[in-house]
Design a protein around this motif. Structure first.
Motif, PDB file in Angstrom:
ATOM      1  N   MET A   1       0.831  -1.087   0.027  1.00 34.65           N
ATOM      2  CA  MET A   1      -0.064  -0.023  -0.026  1.00 34.65           C
ATOM      3  C   MET A   1       0.804   1.221  -0.020  1.00 34.65           C
ATOM      4  N   THR A   2       0.323   2.175  -0.680  1.00 38.37           N
ATOM      5  CA  THR A   2       1.294   3.543  -0.612  1.00 38.37           C
ATOM      6  C   THR A   2       1.086   4.120   0.584  1.00 38.37           C
ATOM      7  N   THR A   3       2.220   4.391   1.354  1.00 34.95           N
ATOM      8  CA  THR A   3       2.105   4.892   2.683  1.00 34.95           C
ATOM      9  C   THR A   3       1.759   6.466   2.536  1.00 34.95           C
ATOM     10  N   VAL A   4       0.850   6.821   3.426  1.00 35.72           N
ATOM     11  CA  VAL A   4       0.527   8.248   3.448  1.00 35.72           C
ATOM     12  C   VAL A   4       0.407   8.361   4.842  1.00 35.72           C
ATOM     13  N   ASP A   5       1.362   9.535   5.336  1.00 35.11           N
ATOM     14  CA  ASP A   5       1.720  10.017   6.615  1.00 35.11           C
ATOM     15  C   ASP A   5       0.484  10.715   7.017  1.00 35.11           C
ATOM     16  N   GLN A   6       0.028  10.458   8.465  1.00 35.55           N
ATOM     17  CA  GLN A   6      -1.063  11.128   9.199  1.00 35.55           C
ATOM     18  C   GLN A   6      -0.689  12.596   9.376  1.00 35.55           C
ATOM     19  N   ASN A   7       0.876  12.921   9.459  1.00 35.10           N
ATOM     20  CA  ASN A   7       1.321  14.176   9.752  1.00 35.10           C
ATOM     21  C   ASN A   7       2.187  14.326   8.799  1.00 35.10           C
ATOM     22  N   HIS A   8       2.439  15.851   8.278  1.00 31.77           N
ATOM     23  CA  HIS A   8       3.638  16.047   7.486  1.00 31.77           C
ATOM     24  C   HIS A   8       4.162  17.116   8.314  1.00 31.77           C
ATOM     25  N   THR A   9       5.502  17.578   7.550  1.00 28.83           N
ATOM     26  CA  THR A   9       6.348  18.444   8.177  1.00 28.83           C
ATOM     27  C   THR A   9       6.503  19.832   7.510  1.00 28.83           C
ATOM     28  N   LEU A  10       6.219  20.758   8.107  1.00 30.41           N
ATOM     29  CA  LEU A  10       6.518  22.212   7.698  1.00 30.41           C
ATOM     30  C   LEU A  10       7.870  22.695   7.866  1.00 30.41           C
TER      31      LEU A  10
ATOM     32  N   VAL B   1     -12.065  11.319  -2.966  1.00 29.19           N
ATOM     33  CA  VAL B   1     -11.372  12.347  -3.427  1.00 29.19           C
ATOM     34  C   VAL B   1      -9.956  12.684  -2.351  1.00 29.19           C
ATOM     35  N   LEU B   2     -10.633  12.737  -0.964  1.00 28.90           N
ATOM     36  CA  LEU B   2      -9.722  13.362   0.215  1.00 28.90           C
ATOM     37  C   LEU B   2      -8.119  12.046  -0.136  1.00 28.90           C
ATOM     38  N   ARG B   3      -8.498  10.810  -0.251  1.00 32.64           N
ATOM     39  CA  ARG B   3      -7.357   9.874  -0.375  1.00 32.64           C
ATOM     40  C   ARG B   3      -6.657  10.418  -1.819  1.00 32.64           C
ATOM     41  N   TRP B   4      -6.937  10.855  -2.856  1.00 34.85           N
ATOM     42  CA  TRP B   4      -6.475  11.336  -3.898  1.00 34.85           C
ATOM     43  C   TRP B   4      -5.347  12.671  -3.628  1.00 34.85           C
ATOM     44  N   HIS B   5      -6.056  13.488  -2.829  1.00 30.98           N
ATOM     45  CA  HIS B   5      -5.077  14.641  -2.454  1.00 30.98           C
ATOM     46  C   HIS B   5      -4.020  14.051  -1.633  1.00 30.98           C
ATOM     47  N   LEU B   6      -4.144  13.007  -0.506  1.00 29.90           N
ATOM     48  CA  LEU B   6      -3.212  12.736   0.430  1.00 29.90           C
ATOM     49  C   LEU B   6      -2.155  11.978  -0.517  1.00 29.90           C
ATOM     50  N   GLN B   7      -2.458  11.191  -1.373  1.00 30.64           N
ATOM     51  CA  GLN B   7      -1.490  10.155  -1.766  1.00 30.64           C
ATOM     52  C   GLN B   7      -0.572  11.154  -2.792  1.00 30.64           C
TER      53      GLN B   7
ATOM     54  N   PHE C   1      -6.806   6.497   5.586  1.00 30.59           N
ATOM     55  CA  PHE C   1      -5.716   6.054   5.775  1.00 30.59           C
ATOM     56  C   PHE C   1      -5.586   4.680   5.510  1.00 30.59           C
ATOM     57  N   GLY C   2      -6.876   3.996   5.633  1.00 30.57           N
ATOM     58  CA  GLY C   2      -6.802   2.421   5.488  1.00 30.57           C
ATOM     59  C   GLY C   2      -6.977   1.892   4.131  1.00 30.57           C
ATOM     60  N   PHE C   3      -6.984   2.698   2.933  1.00 28.27           N
ATOM     61  CA  PHE C   3      -7.089   1.903   1.575  1.00 28.27           C
ATOM     62  C   PHE C   3      -6.042   2.588   0.630  1.00 28.27           C
ATOM     63  N   GLU C   4      -6.016   2.295  -0.539  1.00 24.38           N
ATOM     64  CA  GLU C   4      -5.213   2.991  -1.497  1.00 24.38           C
ATOM     65  C   GLU C   4      -5.824   3.042  -2.835  1.00 24.38           C
ATOM     66  N   LEU C   5      -5.529   4.167  -3.495  1.00 22.54           N
ATOM     67  CA  LEU C   5      -5.853   4.207  -4.871  1.00 22.54           C
ATOM     68  C   LEU C   5      -4.591   3.810  -5.773  1.00 22.54           C
ATOM     69  N   THR C   6      -5.354   3.226  -7.128  1.00 21.81           N
ATOM     70  CA  THR C   6      -4.035   2.653  -7.704  1.00 21.81           C
ATOM     71  C   THR C   6      -3.665   3.988  -8.566  1.00 21.81           C
ATOM     72  N   ALA C   7      -2.423   3.819  -9.263  1.00 22.69           N
ATOM     73  CA  ALA C   7      -2.309   4.963 -10.283  1.00 22.69           C
ATOM     74  C   ALA C   7      -3.145   5.058 -11.147  1.00 22.69           C
ATOM     75  N   GLU C   8      -3.925   4.049 -11.729  1.00 18.05           N
ATOM     76  CA  GLU C   8      -4.753   4.415 -12.783  1.00 18.05           C
ATOM     77  C   GLU C   8      -6.083   4.974 -12.194  1.00 18.05           C
ATOM     78  N   ASP C   9      -6.434   4.952 -10.843  1.00 18.91           N
ATOM     79  CA  ASP C   9      -7.356   5.540 -10.187  1.00 18.91           C
ATOM     80  C   ASP C   9      -7.082   7.139 -10.029  1.00 18.91           C
ATOM     81  N   VAL C  10      -5.899   7.369  -9.714  1.00 14.76           N
ATOM     82  CA  VAL C  10      -5.300   8.751  -9.609  1.00 14.76           C
ATOM     83  C   VAL C  10      -5.425   9.350 -10.968  1.00 14.76           C
ATOM     84  N   ALA C  11      -4.953   8.762 -11.941  1.00 11.84           N
ATOM     85  CA  ALA C  11      -5.139   9.382 -13.245  1.00 11.84           C
ATOM     86  C   ALA C  11      -6.486   9.695 -13.888  1.00 11.84           C
ATOM     87  N   VAL C  12      -7.510   8.828 -13.305  1.00 15.45           N
ATOM     88  CA  VAL C  12      -8.812   9.013 -13.738  1.00 15.45           C
ATOM     89  C   VAL C  12      -9.375  10.325 -13.212  1.00 15.45           C
TER      90      VAL C  12
END
Length: 281
Positions: A1-10, A223-229, A251-262
């Motif tokens: 699964m593509t890792t998406v951190d629940q926190n980012h760093t500024l 859509v939120l997952r699209w942003h986060l990935q 945070f518990g699922f993943e979009l494929t590269a094809e999903d993101v492209a769509v």
């Protein structure tokens, strides 16, 4: 699964490694007791970033919720924004920060943003410099900008300043590709407000509903997952408990590269609703 951190760093001028939750809770246009109740509910559900602004007229209600939540202050990331009359030198910025803190009943802000560049008064570059200096006082932990176009951002960068974040309107229909490219090149974090667009114009599209059905998720979660990935911060808003919860469970699922492209292909190429060269407050 593509890792998406629940926190980012500024990280940027004057800011070195401030952790910010990837999903924030937007509060416009909530005010008064309704706003306090909604923020308290969001904090109970697990939100740990709350986004407000002087212009929303709800800093007092947001601050009340943070104080009444019972959570340690360092566990809630509070973002606010200031208006054009507070652009200027460090003393002017300090007064704006202190006024927000007084309205909120808090002792520091985690993130303070220029709400609009207001290029007609041509003080946003100086204001960025003042914000970076204000971090040293301890009143704010980080600073940034909002609604800055690539042209506005480049003027700031040319002055030797790197804003840690730019919060802009961004959704699948309005992907702001030029802005995203400018942010990526400069090391500026992109934060998306109105990340789900308005009126269901994105959530009801067959592209999004099809992906949601396959993944057994809601269109909003997709859509939120699209942003986060793609590494963006998001600030969705809702007063509805169910939707608040839904917007956190990304945070518990993943979009494929094809999903993101769509979803990428939904971009119309149009800019945001408001023109930052002519609109501001």
């Amino acid at each position: 699964m593509t890792t998406v951190d629940q926190n980012h760093t500024l990280t940027g001028t004057g800011v070195d490694g401030v952790s910010i939750p990837a999903v924030g809770f937007g509060t416009w246009p909530l005010t008064g007791a309704e706003c306090t109740a909604s923020v308290l509910q969001a904090l109970e559900l697990g939100y740990r970033q709350v986004d407000t602004a002087q212009n929303y007229g709800n800093e007092d209600a947001v601050g009340a919720a943070v104080r009444e939540s019972g959570l340690p202050r360092d566990e809630v990331f509070v973002t606010t924004k200031f208006n054009r009359e507070s652009h200027g030198d460090v003393a002017t910025l300090r007064r704006a920060a202190e006024a927000s803190l007084e309205r909120m009943g808090l002792d520091h802000l985690d993130l303070l943003l220029i709400h609009w560049p207001n290029p007609d008064q041509d003080r946003y570059v100086q204001t960025c410099e003042s914000l970076a200096t204000l971090v040293e006082t301890g009143l704010i932990r980080a600073w940034g900008v909002s609604n800055f176009t690539p042209a506005h951002l480049h003027r700031v960068l040319d002055a030797g300043l790197v804003p840690p974040v730019n919060q802009v309107q961004l959704d699948p229909r309005c992907a702001q590709r030029q802005a995203q490219a400018a942010h990526a090149a400069a090391g500026v974090r992109t934060a998306a407000y109105s990340p789900l667009a308005r009126g269901g114009e994105v959530l009801g599209t067959p592209e999004v509903t099809g992906i949601a059905a396959r993944l057994e998720r809601t269109p909003a979660q997709v859509v939120l997952r699209w942003h986060l990935q793609q590494g963006r911060l998001v600030v969705p808003r809702s007063a509805n408990r169910g939707r608040q919860q839904e917007n956190l469970e990304v945070f518990g699922f993943e979009l494929t590269a094809e999903d993101v492209a769509v979803i990428d292909a939904l971009d119309t190429g149009e800019g945001p609703r408001l023109d930052a060269d002519t609109y501001g407050h």
